[in-house]
Design a protein around this motif. Structure first.
Motif, PDB file in Angstrom:
ATOM      1  N   PRO A  69       0.813  -1.246   0.004  1.00  0.00           N
ATOM      2  CA  PRO A  69      -0.070  -0.095  -0.189  1.00  0.00           C
ATOM      3  C   PRO A  69       0.869   1.140  -0.084  1.00  0.00           C
ATOM      4  CG  PRO A  69      -0.069  -0.945   2.211  1.00  0.00           C
ATOM      5  CD  PRO A  69       0.770  -2.018   1.327  1.00  0.00           C
ATOM      6  N   TRP A  70       1.637   1.482  -1.293  1.00  0.00           N
ATOM      7  CA  TRP A  70       2.503   2.811  -1.333  1.00  0.00           C
ATOM      8  C   TRP A  70       1.747   4.026  -1.213  1.00  0.00           C
ATOM      9  CZ3 TRP A  70       7.426   1.714  -0.145  1.00  0.00           C
ATOM     10  CH2 TRP A  70       7.908   0.439  -0.449  1.00  0.00           C
ATOM     11  N   ALA A  71       0.578   3.961  -1.714  1.00  0.00           N
ATOM     12  CA  ALA A  71      -0.325   5.199  -1.892  1.00  0.00           C
ATOM     13  C   ALA A  71      -0.735   5.684  -0.638  1.00  0.00           C
ATOM     14  CB  ALA A  71      -1.554   4.887  -2.754  1.00  0.00           C
ATOM     15  N   ALA A  72      -1.105   4.813   0.161  1.00  0.00           N
ATOM     16  CA  ALA A  72      -1.409   5.249   1.786  1.00  0.00           C
ATOM     17  C   ALA A  72      -0.158   6.014   2.211  1.00  0.00           C
ATOM     18  CB  ALA A  72      -1.721   4.191   2.690  1.00  0.00           C
ATOM     19  N   PHE A  73       1.077   5.393   2.315  1.00  0.00           N
ATOM     20  CA  PHE A  73       2.133   5.857   3.226  1.00  0.00           C
ATOM     21  C   PHE A  73       2.623   6.945   2.375  1.00  0.00           C
ATOM     22  CE2 PHE A  73       1.932   1.938   5.202  1.00  0.00           C
ATOM     23  CZ  PHE A  73       2.796   2.062   6.247  1.00  0.00           C
ATOM     24  N   LYS A 121       4.470  -6.973  10.725  1.00  0.00           N
ATOM     25  CA  LYS A 121       3.874  -5.758  10.907  1.00  0.00           C
ATOM     26  C   LYS A 121       5.062  -4.753  10.949  1.00  0.00           C
ATOM     27  CE  LYS A 121       1.056  -5.176  14.204  1.00  0.00           C
ATOM     28  NZ  LYS A 121       0.093  -5.292  15.350  1.00  0.00           N
ATOM     29  N   ALA A 122       6.037  -5.020  11.963  1.00  0.00           N
ATOM     30  CA  ALA A 122       7.088  -4.201  12.124  1.00  0.00           C
ATOM     31  C   ALA A 122       7.877  -3.718  10.813  1.00  0.00           C
ATOM     32  CB  ALA A 122       8.119  -4.567  13.130  1.00  0.00           C
ATOM     33  N   PHE A 123       8.168  -5.025  10.231  1.00  0.00           N
ATOM     34  CA  PHE A 123       9.064  -4.948   9.036  1.00  0.00           C
ATOM     35  C   PHE A 123       8.282  -4.234   7.896  1.00  0.00           C
ATOM     36  CE2 PHE A 123       9.598  -6.497   4.683  1.00  0.00           C
ATOM     37  CZ  PHE A 123      10.826  -6.195   4.457  1.00  0.00           C
ATOM     38  N   LEU A 124       6.991  -4.357   7.474  1.00  0.00           N
ATOM     39  CA  LEU A 124       6.180  -3.623   6.565  1.00  0.00           C
ATOM     40  C   LEU A 124       6.004  -2.259   7.081  1.00  0.00           C
ATOM     41  CD1 LEU A 124       3.614  -6.324   5.495  1.00  0.00           C
ATOM     42  CD2 LEU A 124       5.533  -5.582   4.241  1.00  0.00           C
ATOM     43  N   TYR A 125       5.780  -2.074   8.181  1.00  0.00           N
ATOM     44  CA  TYR A 125       5.607  -0.549   8.613  1.00  0.00           C
ATOM     45  C   TYR A 125       6.977   0.233   8.198  1.00  0.00           C
ATOM     46  CZ  TYR A 125       3.200   3.296  10.980  1.00  0.00           C
ATOM     47  OH  TYR A 125       2.542   4.589  11.112  1.00  0.00           O
ATOM     48  N   LEU A 126       8.160  -0.330   8.631  1.00  0.00           N
ATOM     49  CA  LEU A 126       9.324   0.205   8.285  1.00  0.00           C
ATOM     50  C   LEU A 126       9.725   0.333   6.839  1.00  0.00           C
ATOM     51  CD1 LEU A 126      11.518  -0.742  11.301  1.00  0.00           C
ATOM     52  CD2 LEU A 126      10.211   1.263  11.178  1.00  0.00           C
ATOM     53  N   PHE A 127       9.357  -0.939   6.027  1.00  0.00           N
ATOM     54  CA  PHE A 127       9.558  -0.975   4.642  1.00  0.00           C
ATOM     55  C   PHE A 127       9.078   0.261   3.832  1.00  0.00           C
ATOM     56  CE2 PHE A 127       9.270  -2.917   0.454  1.00  0.00           C
ATOM     57  CZ  PHE A 127      10.575  -2.884   0.252  1.00  0.00           C
ATOM     58  N   LEU A 128       7.631   0.336   4.336  1.00  0.00           N
ATOM     59  CA  LEU A 128       6.955   1.288   3.503  1.00  0.00           C
ATOM     60  C   LEU A 128       7.147   2.594   4.084  1.00  0.00           C
ATOM     61  CD1 LEU A 128       3.688  -1.145   3.724  1.00  0.00           C
ATOM     62  CD2 LEU A 128       4.313   0.273   1.604  1.00  0.00           C
ATOM     63  N   SER A 129       7.691   2.955   5.117  1.00  0.00           N
ATOM     64  CA  SER A 129       7.977   4.390   5.764  1.00  0.00           C
ATOM     65  C   SER A 129       9.170   4.650   4.933  1.00  0.00           C
ATOM     66  CB  SER A 129       8.096   4.267   7.088  1.00  0.00           C
ATOM     67  OG  SER A 129       6.994   4.129   7.896  1.00  0.00           O
ATOM     68  N   LEU A 130      10.263   3.851   4.602  1.00  0.00           N
ATOM     69  CA  LEU A 130      11.600   4.196   4.377  1.00  0.00           C
ATOM     70  C   LEU A 130      12.032   3.957   3.058  1.00  0.00           C
ATOM     71  CD1 LEU A 130      13.352   3.371   8.018  1.00  0.00           C
ATOM     72  CD2 LEU A 130      12.691   5.484   6.948  1.00  0.00           C
ATOM     73  N   SER A 131      11.227   3.006   2.142  1.00  0.00           N
ATOM     74  CA  SER A 131      11.526   2.470   1.058  1.00  0.00           C
ATOM     75  C   SER A 131      10.803   3.131   0.054  1.00  0.00           C
ATOM     76  CB  SER A 131      11.498   0.810   0.976  1.00  0.00           C
ATOM     77  OG  SER A 131      12.612   0.604   0.167  1.00  0.00           O
ATOM     78  N   SER A 132      10.674   2.756  -1.193  1.00  0.00           N
ATOM     79  CA  SER A 132       9.802   3.286  -2.270  1.00  0.00           C
ATOM     80  C   SER A 132       9.629   2.316  -3.245  1.00  0.00           C
ATOM     81  CB  SER A 132      10.747   4.238  -3.063  1.00  0.00           C
ATOM     82  OG  SER A 132      11.126   3.706  -4.343  1.00  0.00           O
ATOM     83  N   ALA A 165      19.226  -1.032   8.327  1.00  0.00           N
ATOM     84  CA  ALA A 165      19.480  -1.952   7.018  1.00  0.00           C
ATOM     85  C   ALA A 165      18.758  -0.894   5.784  1.00  0.00           C
ATOM     86  CB  ALA A 165      18.845  -3.035   7.046  1.00  0.00           C
ATOM     87  N   LEU A 166      17.538  -0.579   6.329  1.00  0.00           N
ATOM     88  CA  LEU A 166      16.625   0.306   5.466  1.00  0.00           C
ATOM     89  C   LEU A 166      17.397   1.666   5.343  1.00  0.00           C
ATOM     90  CD1 LEU A 166      13.136  -0.942   6.622  1.00  0.00           C
ATOM     91  CD2 LEU A 166      14.151  -1.163   4.348  1.00  0.00           C
ATOM     92  N   LEU A 167      17.750   2.289   6.440  1.00  0.00           N
ATOM     93  CA  LEU A 167      18.382   3.744   6.186  1.00  0.00           C
ATOM     94  C   LEU A 167      19.491   3.560   5.381  1.00  0.00           C
ATOM     95  CD1 LEU A 167      17.692   4.881   9.894  1.00  0.00           C
ATOM     96  CD2 LEU A 167      16.634   5.976   7.630  1.00  0.00           C
ATOM     97  N   LEU A 168      20.363   2.399   5.557  1.00  0.00           N
ATOM     98  CA  LEU A 168      21.855   2.386   4.648  1.00  0.00           C
ATOM     99  C   LEU A 168      21.385   2.382   3.345  1.00  0.00           C
ATOM    100  CD1 LEU A 168      23.770  -0.066   7.174  1.00  0.00           C
ATOM    101  CD2 LEU A 168      24.623   2.118   6.338  1.00  0.00           C
ATOM    102  N   GLN A 169      19.952   1.561   3.170  1.00  0.00           N
ATOM    103  CA  GLN A 169      19.916   1.338   1.686  1.00  0.00           C
ATOM    104  C   GLN A 169      19.144   2.539   0.965  1.00  0.00           C
ATOM    105  OE1 GLN A 169      17.034  -2.256   2.439  1.00  0.00           O
ATOM    106  NE2 GLN A 169      17.989  -3.137   0.485  1.00  0.00           N
ATOM    107  N   ILE A 170      18.788   3.438   1.822  1.00  0.00           N
ATOM    108  CA  ILE A 170      18.352   4.777   1.094  1.00  0.00           C
ATOM    109  C   ILE A 170      19.436   5.844   1.171  1.00  0.00           C
ATOM    110  CG2 ILE A 170      15.784   4.405   1.203  1.00  0.00           C
ATOM    111  CD1 ILE A 170      15.942   6.182   3.568  1.00  0.00           C
TER     112      ILE A 170
END
Ligand SMILES: Nc1ncnc2c1ncn2[C@@H]1O[C@H](COP(=O)(O)OP(=O)(O)OP(=O)(O)O)[C@@H](O)[C@H]1O
Ligand SMILES: C[C@@](O)(CCO)CC(=O)[O-]
Ligand SMILES: [Mg+2]
Length: 453
Positions: A69-73, A121-132, A165-170
């Motif tokens: 759900p990228w549109a929501a985030f 849930k923790a993974f998806l919330y962070l992935f959708l917040s910090l990734s694209s 990991a997610l912050l390093l990736q971006i």
């Protein structure tokens, strides 16, 4: 394509102040040598999937990135930048990810299902917040040497790994590098910590933030959550934290932090006049311990150390008594305390959320090795598990790329691939393969350090 890399973060022991920390009282906690490790494999651009492979809980799930759900985030009013301070979860966003988190566990028994869903849930919330939505295909493989749900901060260390990991990736994290000024390292640690806190909120309803703070920054700290919503906690590093002989024993009685925290919340709502002074008392225990640690030279002469250890031990005993009155002990924890008290060799308290999980024991300075061995045999006979750990470990670290080089011989470089990592046997195998500081010739890990060492 980014190289395969790895991040790692420690578990923790709360020495004083659990539960009261949730209500703004000070707590003292230290990072331990048990850790989680997350391997990040970026795949070719032609694939468009993200895989979460958490070996310890048997979760292995792949999502189609475009179906998330990228549109929501990404709505302008919801979108957070990587340096945002997020102190509560957004229910609308949470609702959009729940069906995707629930995909991971459709046929599991209820207990396993809960664990899988909270990690997803923790993974998806962070992935959708910090990734694209244009993120490359990635496999995140996690293994941990921290027992899960035992009060040693397993959830926080997983969240710190995911956040880093997610912050390093971006590319929202710099370093760590050898000449990094402590202030810059502090900023990077804080960035990781803020997003790890968001992950912790997904796993348990009302975290104080002490666990993720210790896991991200490592060492020992005094932690105090601030009253006003949206403000950062006060974190004071404790470089003089004494290296005392602590025994860590696991009841092997599972429980979840969220249930224990909720239990204390209900008690506080039902009996505010009784419970508030107990929480206040726990805060006073932490303050007294802080005073003692700051004013005592634990490396000094024996007479003064003995008195200081006795003082610290008394505080441990008082703290445990308060926790018992809050209803977060367990008969198995009381059995550990009873065995230590009976032998008259130290002071014991539960650590973490209680209700099961681990206890810590501080030994009297003059205890004979033989007496400790006898006690350990009793623990073993009754099905308890003992952990060897060192307090004051390093916080979040990175191995970039995931290759260990022998400092004297570059041809001896060894790449850590996913299969090796997955197949390492048990916690010992993981430690042997990638453990922080496990082998002298495998120096590759780098840490953000908030103090010069
Ligand atoms: N190795 C792991 N792999 C996947 N998920 C994990 C792992 N370790 C912890 N978790 C997640 O964290 C949850 C356990 O967190 P919980 O806060 O209840 O216990 P803890 O962090 O071990 O103890 P405490 O919070 O008292 O220090 C699990 O249900 C799971 O969702
Ligand atoms: C019980 C608790 O105080 C510590 C859990 O390790 C909860 C928290 O502070 O988030
Ligand atoms: Mg936890």
């Amino acid at each position: 394509m980014a190289p395969t890399f790895m991040v790692s973060a420690p578990g923790k022991v709360i020495v004083f102040g659990e539960h009261a920390a949730v209500y703004g009282k000070p707590a003292i906690a230290a990072a331990i040598s048990l850790r989680s490790y997350l391997l990040v494999n970026t795949l070719s651009k032609s694939r468009h999937t993200v895989t979460l492979n958490m070996r310890d809980i048997g979760l292995d799930h792949t999502w189609d990135i475009a179906a998330l759900p990228w549109a929501a985030f990404n709505q302008p009013e919801k979108k957070k930048s990587f340096h945002s301070l997020v102190t509560s979860l957004d229910d609308d966003l949470l609702n959009t990810i729940i069906p995707h988190a629930e995909e991971v566990s459709e046929h599991l028994p209820e207990q396993d299902r809960k664990i899988h869903i909270s990690s997803a849930k923790a993974f998806l919330y962070l992935f959708l917040s910090l990734s694209s939505p244009h993120s490359p295909a990635v496999i995140y493989t996690l293994r941990s040497t921290i027992p899960i749900g035992a009060g040693l901060g397993s959830s926080a260390s997983v969240c710190v790994c995911l956040s880093a990991a997610l912050l390093l990736q971006i590319r929202a994290l710099a370093g760590p590098h050898p000449d990094q000024p402590p202030e810059e390292a502090e900023l990077q640690i804080e960035r990781v910590n803020r997003w790890a806190y968001v992950g912790e909120m997904c796993i348990h309803g009302n975290p104080s933030g002490v666990d993720n703070t210790v896991s991200a920054g490592g060492k020992a700290v005094l932690f105090r959550r601030q009253g006003a919503a949206g403000s950062s906690p006060l974190v004071t590093p404790l470089p003089r934290f004494p290296k005392l002989p602590l025994l860590l024993v696991n009841t092997r009685q599972g429980r979840s932090t969220s249930t224990q925290v909720e239990k204390v919340g209900v008690l506080r709502r039902n009996h505010p006049k009784v419970v508030e002074p107990i929480l206040e008392g726990i805060g006073e225990v932490s303050k007294s311990a802080l005073e003692l640690i700051s004013s005592t030279d634990f490396d000094g002469d024996n007479g003064s150390i003995n008195a200081a250890v006795e003082h610290l031990g008394t505080l441990i005993r008082i703290n445990h008594g308060f926790l018992v009155s809050l209803g977060v002990s367990h008969p198995r924890l009381e059995r550990i305390r009873e065995l230590v008290d009976y032998a008259g060799i130290g002071w014991t308290k539960l650590t973490g959320a209680g209700g099961g999980g681990c206890a810590i024991t501080l030994f009297r300075p003059d205890v004979e090795e033989e007496t400790i061995r006898e006690l350990e045999q009793k623990f073993e006979a009754e099905g308890f598990e003992k952990y060897e750990t060192v307090l004051g470990a390093d916080g979040v670290g990175v191995l970039w790329p995931a290759v260990f080089r022998n400092e004297d011989d570059d041809t001896a470089a060894e790449e850590i691939d996913q299969e090796m990592f997955e197949k390492a046997e048990g916690a010992q195998g993981v430690d042997r393969l990638v453990g922080v500081g496990a082998q002298e010739n495998r120096k590759g890990w780098k840490f953000w350090r908030r103090m010069a060492v």
